[in-house]
Scaffold this active site. Sequence first.
Site, PDB file in Angstrom:
ATOM      1  N   SER A  11       0.834  -1.212   0.000  1.00 31.92           N
ATOM      2  CA  SER A  11       0.000   0.000   0.000  1.00 31.92           C
ATOM      3  C   SER A  11       0.855   1.244   0.000  1.00 31.92           C
ATOM      4  CB  SER A  11      -0.879   0.035   1.265  1.00 31.92           C
ATOM      5  OG  SER A  11      -1.692  -1.100   1.326  1.00 31.92           O
ATOM      6  N   GLY A  41       2.287  -6.529   4.125  1.00 31.76           N
ATOM      7  CA  GLY A  41       3.074  -7.484   3.335  1.00 31.76           C
ATOM      8  C   GLY A  41       4.351  -6.844   2.828  1.00 31.76           C
ATOM      9  N   GLU A 139      -4.283  -8.386   5.391  1.00 25.19           N
ATOM     10  CA  GLU A 139      -4.820  -7.299   4.555  1.00 25.19           C
ATOM     11  C   GLU A 139      -5.127  -7.822   3.154  1.00 25.19           C
ATOM     12  OE1 GLU A 139      -2.865  -3.376   6.693  1.00 25.19           O
ATOM     13  OE2 GLU A 139      -1.798  -4.241   5.002  1.00 25.19           O
ATOM     14  N   ASN A 183      -0.671  -9.388  18.269  1.00 27.08           N
ATOM     15  CA  ASN A 183      -0.435  -8.512  19.416  1.00 27.08           C
ATOM     16  C   ASN A 183      -1.514  -8.862  20.454  1.00 27.08           C
ATOM     17  OD1 ASN A 183      -2.795  -7.123  18.745  1.00 27.08           O
ATOM     18  ND2 ASN A 183      -1.720  -5.419  17.762  1.00 27.08           N
ATOM     19  N   GLY A 212       4.140  -4.765  22.515  1.00 20.76           N
ATOM     20  CA  GLY A 212       4.695  -3.426  22.302  1.00 20.76           C
ATOM     21  C   GLY A 212       6.063  -3.291  22.958  1.00 20.76           C
ATOM     22  N   ASP A 242       5.631  -5.319  11.872  1.00 14.53           N
ATOM     23  CA  ASP A 242       6.112  -5.880  10.602  1.00 14.53           C
ATOM     24  C   ASP A 242       7.607  -6.194  10.675  1.00 14.53           C
ATOM     25  OD1 ASP A 242       3.566  -5.639   9.502  1.00 14.53           O
ATOM     26  OD2 ASP A 242       3.940  -3.579   8.881  1.00 14.53           O
ATOM     27  N   SER A 272      13.378  -0.079  14.618  1.00 12.14           N
ATOM     28  CA  SER A 272      12.459   0.448  13.595  1.00 12.14           C
ATOM     29  C   SER A 272      11.606   1.601  14.110  1.00 12.14           C
ATOM     30  CB  SER A 272      11.559  -0.666  13.058  1.00 12.14           C
ATOM     31  OG  SER A 272      10.508  -0.937  13.967  1.00 12.14           O
TER      32      SER A 272
HETATM   33  P1  ATP Z   1       2.296  -2.195  14.941  1.00 11.48           P
HETATM   34  O1  ATP Z   1       2.411  -0.906  15.723  1.00 11.48           O
HETATM   35  O2  ATP Z   1       3.323  -2.288  13.872  1.00 11.48           O
HETATM   36  O3  ATP Z   1       0.902  -2.492  14.469  1.00 11.48           O
HETATM   37  P2  ATP Z   1       1.852  -4.467  16.627  1.00 11.48           P
HETATM   38  O4  ATP Z   1       0.687  -3.915  17.374  1.00 11.48           O
HETATM   39  O5  ATP Z   1       1.590  -5.537  15.632  1.00 11.48           O
HETATM   40  O6  ATP Z   1       2.718  -3.318  15.966  1.00 11.48           O
HETATM   41  P3  ATP Z   1       3.493  -4.506  18.990  1.00 11.48           P
HETATM   42  O7  ATP Z   1       3.232  -5.527  20.018  1.00 11.48           O
HETATM   43  O8  ATP Z   1       3.070  -3.102  19.267  1.00 11.48           O
HETATM   44  O9  ATP Z   1       2.897  -5.076  17.619  1.00 11.48           O
HETATM   45  O10 ATP Z   1       5.053  -4.452  18.655  1.00 11.48           O
HETATM   46  C1  ATP Z   1       5.738  -5.523  18.043  1.00 11.48           C
HETATM   47  C2  ATP Z   1       7.149  -5.586  18.575  1.00 11.48           C
HETATM   48  O11 ATP Z   1       7.822  -4.372  18.246  1.00 11.48           O
HETATM   49  C3  ATP Z   1       7.263  -5.728  20.076  1.00 11.48           C
HETATM   50  O12 ATP Z   1       7.176  -7.076  20.490  1.00 11.48           O
HETATM   51  C4  ATP Z   1       8.639  -5.120  20.327  1.00 11.48           C
HETATM   52  O13 ATP Z   1       9.645  -6.049  19.989  1.00 11.48           O
HETATM   53  C5  ATP Z   1       8.694  -3.998  19.294  1.00 11.48           C
HETATM   54  N1  ATP Z   1       8.248  -2.706  19.822  1.00 11.48           N
HETATM   55  C6  ATP Z   1       7.046  -2.122  19.619  1.00 11.48           C
HETATM   56  N2  ATP Z   1       6.986  -0.923  20.230  1.00 11.48           N
HETATM   57  C7  ATP Z   1       8.175  -0.736  20.828  1.00 11.48           C
HETATM   58  C8  ATP Z   1       8.746   0.313  21.611  1.00 11.48           C
HETATM   59  N3  ATP Z   1       8.062   1.421  21.925  1.00 11.48           N
HETATM   60  N4  ATP Z   1      10.013   0.145  22.079  1.00 11.48           N
HETATM   61  C9  ATP Z   1      10.732  -0.972  21.788  1.00 11.48           C
HETATM   62  N5  ATP Z   1      10.252  -1.979  21.044  1.00 11.48           N
HETATM   63  C10 ATP Z   1       8.995  -1.878  20.563  1.00 11.48           C
HETATM   64  O1  RIB Z   2       1.732  -2.481   9.986  1.00  9.62           O
HETATM   65  C1  RIB Z   2       1.855  -1.164   9.523  1.00  9.62           C
HETATM   66  C2  RIB Z   2       1.098  -0.996   8.243  1.00  9.62           C
HETATM   67  O2  RIB Z   2      -0.277  -1.189   8.502  1.00  9.62           O
HETATM   68  C3  RIB Z   2       1.208   0.381   7.633  1.00  9.62           C
HETATM   69  O3  RIB Z   2       2.324   0.516   6.772  1.00  9.62           O
HETATM   70  C4  RIB Z   2      -0.111   0.559   6.924  1.00  9.62           C
HETATM   71  O4  RIB Z   2      -0.006   0.311   5.542  1.00  9.62           O
HETATM   72  C5  RIB Z   2      -1.058  -0.434   7.599  1.00  9.62           C
HETATM   73  O5  RIB Z   2      -1.623  -1.287   6.710  1.00  9.62           O
END
Ligand code: ATP
Ligand code: RIB
Length: 293
Positions: A11, A41, A139, A183, A212, A242, A272
């Site tokens: 996307s 993806g 997605e 998550n 997180g 991701d 990241s």
């Molecule tokens: P996204 O925000 O990409 O949708 P998610 O909700 O799928 O993420 P999270 O559990 O928020 O997944 O984060 C995935 C992983 O990223 C965590 O297990 C951790 O390793 C890392 N991570 C996320 N946020 C932080 C942070 N603030 N500091 C350090 N590591 C982080």
């Molecule tokens: O996981 C992050 C992604 O979720 C973003 O890049 C956005 O495209 C959403 O689909």
Amino acid sequence: MVKVAVIGSSSMDLVVTSAKRPEAGETVLGESFKTVPGGKGANQAVAAARLGAEVYMVGCVGNDHYGKEILKNFADNQVRINYVEPVTEMESGTAHIILAEGDNSIVVVKGANDAVTPAYVKHAKRAIEQADIVLIQQEIPEETVEYVANLCHELGVPLLLNPAPARPISENVIEKAAYITPNEHEAALLFAGISAGEALTKYPEKLFITEGKRGVRYFNGKSEVLIPSYAVEVVDTTGAGDTFNAALAVALAEGKTIEESLRFANRAASLSVMKFGAQGGMPLRKEVEDKME
Ligand code: ATP
Ligand code: RIB
């Protein structure tokens, strides 16, 4: 070099930063607007390639300006696009992101990602059977996830399912996936009726619940373990999940232990979040290894 196939979305992320998130019916003045490549993806494909894997993306984009930019971004990141097709009847997928008050809110319009059907994926069977691991997210259509789970099982290729965004999944997919990485919110939906702890115990070394900045939790066959993430200065958490999934897949495919792989994934994901954009902060292999030392 391990081979990774990613079946998923590509996307364009349309990102607004704002001091405040608007309430329903409210208008607020934002601070900035940027357009950056995204889609779960594509993000996982780019992250895996930066971490040193040979990556084959299986997906669809629109035959439009965003589609061209998405393809260029794959090429710039050494992701193979033999199995990424522009489709004429749909626009490229877009994600409409508000970064405000330290977190993101996202509306995804799937667009061409809905063309990643089982029939479409069938043409990419070669990439799947030659992969050391396959990554998939949600997605793309639900029946495609079902199809890929069956195909990977039949071919004996491990499938890592990142069940995001949240939606119910069949028992068949849960059984056939080698690894599942929700998550906490996604886990609560997938395993409704049992606690997170019970779900972890039911799927030892297969279910990894990310928490997180706290890290990731799993059951190692004897006890529940939390592998902590790393304290970093957070700029934008979009794409953390991701990066985590891609790094976990690469490490597992390389034969690292579960615990080593989770530490590697935490390290990559924590790096990241230090830069803007889903892919902006995704680290190169060397950056992760330097930090691991
Ligand atoms: P996204 O925000 O990409 O949708 P998610 O909700 O799928 O993420 P999270 O559990 O928020 O997944 O984060 C995935 C992983 O990223 C965590 O297990 C951790 O390793 C890392 N991570 C996320 N946020 C932080 C942070 N603030 N500091 C350090 N590591 C982080
Ligand atoms: O996981 C992050 C992604 O979720 C973003 O890049 C956005 O495209 C959403 O689909």
